[in-house]
Design an enzyme around this catalytic site. Structure first.
Site, PDB file in Angstrom:
ATOM      1  N   ASN A  36     -71.329  17.178  37.627  1.00  0.00           N
ATOM      2  CA  ASN A  36     -71.051  16.916  39.262  1.00  0.00           C
ATOM      3  C   ASN A  36     -70.484  18.310  39.890  1.00  0.00           C
ATOM      4  O   ASN A  36     -70.157  19.046  39.013  1.00  0.00           O
ATOM      5  CB  ASN A  36     -69.799  15.700  39.326  1.00  0.00           C
ATOM      6  CG  ASN A  36     -68.631  16.015  38.369  1.00  0.00           C
ATOM      7  OD1 ASN A  36     -68.696  16.485  37.383  1.00  0.00           O
ATOM      8  ND2 ASN A  36     -67.342  15.671  38.828  1.00  0.00           N
TER       9      ASN A  36
ATOM     10  N   GLU B 299     -68.652  19.906  42.786  1.00  0.00           N
ATOM     11  CA  GLU B 299     -67.684  19.395  44.038  1.00  0.00           C
ATOM     12  C   GLU B 299     -67.556  20.516  45.161  1.00  0.00           C
ATOM     13  O   GLU B 299     -68.266  21.797  44.844  1.00  0.00           O
ATOM     14  CB  GLU B 299     -66.183  19.206  43.215  1.00  0.00           C
ATOM     15  CG  GLU B 299     -66.204  18.077  42.453  1.00  0.00           C
ATOM     16  CD  GLU B 299     -64.720  17.755  41.843  1.00  0.00           C
ATOM     17  OE1 GLU B 299     -63.745  18.375  41.933  1.00  0.00           O
ATOM     18  OE2 GLU B 299     -64.731  16.742  41.409  1.00  0.00           O
ATOM     19  N   ASN B 300     -66.863  20.316  46.154  1.00  0.00           N
ATOM     20  CA  ASN B 300     -66.843  21.137  47.218  1.00  0.00           C
ATOM     21  C   ASN B 300     -65.542  21.055  47.914  1.00  0.00           C
ATOM     22  O   ASN B 300     -65.129  19.794  47.880  1.00  0.00           O
ATOM     23  CB  ASN B 300     -68.034  20.947  48.078  1.00  0.00           C
ATOM     24  CG  ASN B 300     -68.311  21.778  49.293  1.00  0.00           C
ATOM     25  OD1 ASN B 300     -67.468  22.025  50.140  1.00  0.00           O
ATOM     26  ND2 ASN B 300     -69.145  22.793  49.248  1.00  0.00           N
ATOM     27  N   ALA B 301     -65.078  21.975  48.652  1.00  0.00           N
ATOM     28  CA  ALA B 301     -63.848  22.056  49.350  1.00  0.00           C
ATOM     29  C   ALA B 301     -63.876  21.148  50.516  1.00  0.00           C
ATOM     30  O   ALA B 301     -62.759  20.300  50.814  1.00  0.00           O
ATOM     31  CB  ALA B 301     -63.429  23.527  49.820  1.00  0.00           C
TER      32      ALA B 301
ATOM     33  N   TYR C 244     -64.822  17.676  50.741  1.00  0.00           N
ATOM     34  CA  TYR C 244     -65.002  16.913  49.643  1.00  0.00           C
ATOM     35  C   TYR C 244     -66.414  16.299  49.909  1.00  0.00           C
ATOM     36  O   TYR C 244     -67.179  15.726  48.736  1.00  0.00           O
ATOM     37  CB  TYR C 244     -63.993  15.858  49.427  1.00  0.00           C
ATOM     38  CG  TYR C 244     -62.681  16.596  49.133  1.00  0.00           C
ATOM     39  CD1 TYR C 244     -62.518  17.742  48.709  1.00  0.00           C
ATOM     40  CD2 TYR C 244     -61.416  15.620  49.134  1.00  0.00           C
ATOM     41  CE1 TYR C 244     -61.223  18.171  48.332  1.00  0.00           C
ATOM     42  CE2 TYR C 244     -60.202  16.107  48.686  1.00  0.00           C
ATOM     43  CZ  TYR C 244     -59.990  17.421  48.380  1.00  0.00           C
ATOM     44  OH  TYR C 244     -58.937  17.970  47.971  1.00  0.00           O
TER      45      TYR C 244
ATOM     46  N   CYS D 295     -72.762  14.168  42.764  1.00  0.00           N
ATOM     47  CA  CYS D 295     -72.459  13.435  41.594  1.00  0.00           C
ATOM     48  C   CYS D 295     -73.436  14.298  40.457  1.00  0.00           C
ATOM     49  O   CYS D 295     -74.555  14.426  40.767  1.00  0.00           O
ATOM     50  CB  CYS D 295     -72.485  11.776  41.851  1.00  0.00           C
ATOM     51  SG  CYS D 295     -71.362  11.031  42.740  1.00  0.00           S
TER      52      CYS D 295
ATOM     53  N   GLU E 236     -75.198  12.522  38.403  1.00  0.00           N
ATOM     54  CA  GLU E 236     -76.440  11.757  38.269  1.00  0.00           C
ATOM     55  C   GLU E 236     -77.517  12.179  39.269  1.00  0.00           C
ATOM     56  O   GLU E 236     -78.816  12.658  38.863  1.00  0.00           O
ATOM     57  CB  GLU E 236     -76.209  10.286  38.513  1.00  0.00           C
ATOM     58  CG  GLU E 236     -75.241   9.512  37.420  1.00  0.00           C
ATOM     59  CD  GLU E 236     -73.890   9.683  38.002  1.00  0.00           C
ATOM     60  OE1 GLU E 236     -73.396  10.525  38.400  1.00  0.00           O
ATOM     61  OE2 GLU E 236     -73.314   8.374  37.856  1.00  0.00           O
TER      62      GLU E 236
ATOM     63  N   CYS F  39     -75.565   7.025  43.856  1.00  0.00           N
ATOM     64  CA  CYS F  39     -76.316   7.499  42.498  1.00  0.00           C
ATOM     65  C   CYS F  39     -77.287   6.131  42.089  1.00  0.00           C
ATOM     66  O   CYS F  39     -78.408   6.349  41.800  1.00  0.00           O
ATOM     67  CB  CYS F  39     -75.528   7.964  41.440  1.00  0.00           C
ATOM     68  SG  CYS F  39     -74.881   9.193  41.835  1.00  0.00           S
TER      69      CYS F  39
HETATM   70  N1  THU Z   1     -68.743  11.400  40.032  1.00  0.00           N
HETATM   71  C1  THU Z   1     -69.943  11.609  39.434  1.00  0.00           C
HETATM   72  O1  THU Z   1     -70.149  12.716  39.221  1.00  0.00           O
HETATM   73  N2  THU Z   1     -70.675  10.268  39.293  1.00  0.00           N
HETATM   74  C2  THU Z   1     -70.380   9.289  39.695  1.00  0.00           C
HETATM   75  O2  THU Z   1     -71.285   8.339  39.502  1.00  0.00           O
HETATM   76  C3  THU Z   1     -68.969   8.875  40.214  1.00  0.00           C
HETATM   77  C4  THU Z   1     -68.316  10.051  40.759  1.00  0.00           C
HETATM   78  C5  THU Z   1     -67.882  12.555  40.534  1.00  0.00           C
HETATM   79  C6  THU Z   1     -67.902  12.748  41.989  1.00  0.00           C
HETATM   80  C7  THU Z   1     -66.610  13.664  41.702  1.00  0.00           C
HETATM   81  O3  THU Z   1     -66.703  15.150  41.382  1.00  0.00           O
HETATM   82  C8  THU Z   1     -65.804  13.049  40.741  1.00  0.00           C
HETATM   83  O4  THU Z   1     -66.588  12.426  40.189  1.00  0.00           O
HETATM   84  C9  THU Z   1     -64.735  12.089  41.214  1.00  0.00           C
HETATM   85  O5  THU Z   1     -65.164  11.404  42.074  1.00  0.00           O
END
Ligand code: THU
Length: 140
Positions: A46, A48-50, A52, A57, A59, A98
């Site tokens: 995953n 992430e970004n400031a 949100y 994700c 996947e 996903c």
């Molecule tokens: N996240 C995933 O990478 N895959 C998922 O199927 C559920 C959520 C990540 C997104 C975010 O970076 C963190 O988990 C918390 O939501």
């Protein structure tokens, strides 16, 4: 169809991919390992970004990497998630977005492996995780 691939190898690749997740906000790291029909593995974490909502994700990172490299047929995806620096405490189920992205590319034999540890995981079909899903055949 039963699974005819190296599940343990794919599970290990998902656990490993967690190390490269970028998670300064949630500190929840997810790793995914996508097995192509050709037998290659694409890993993703995953990101992430400031802002949100711009977060991607694990996947989808793995799937988009593979599709952008010309792969479109997949056998399975393994997913592992847990707090940064810790072993997972539960199975990592894919979010709804996903599951929808998997729907675009999954064939009948596609399998989703949710991982807790290297030896503790569960295997699902997409139909089990996304029943009555919306796909390309709906708009033909
Ligand atoms: N996240 C995933 O990478 N895959 C998922 O199927 C559920 C959520 C990540 C997104 C975010 O970076 C963190 O988990 C918390 O939501």
């Amino acid at each position: 169809m039963e699974t005819e691939f190296d599940i343990a190898g794919l599970v290990g690749a998902a656990l490993e991919a967690r190390d490269r997740a970028y998670t300064p906000y949630s500190h929840y790291t997810v790793g995914a390992a996508l097995l192509t029909a050709e037998g290659d593995i694409y890993q993703g974490g995953n990101i992430e970004n400031a802002s949100y909502g711009a977060t991607n994700c694990a996947e989808r990172t793995a799937i988009f990497k593979a599709v952008s490299e010309g792969r479109r047929r997949f056998r399975a995806i393994a997913i592992a998630g847990g707090m940064e620096g810790q072993e997972p405490v539960d199975y990592a189920y894919p979010c709804g977005i996903c599951r929808q992205v998997m729907k675009e590319f999954a064939g009948e034999d596609f399998r989703i492996i949710v991982v807790k540890t290297a030896t503790d995981y569960k295997v699902y079909t997409l139909e089990e995780l996304l029943p009555h899903g919306f796909g390309g055949s709906s708009i033909q």
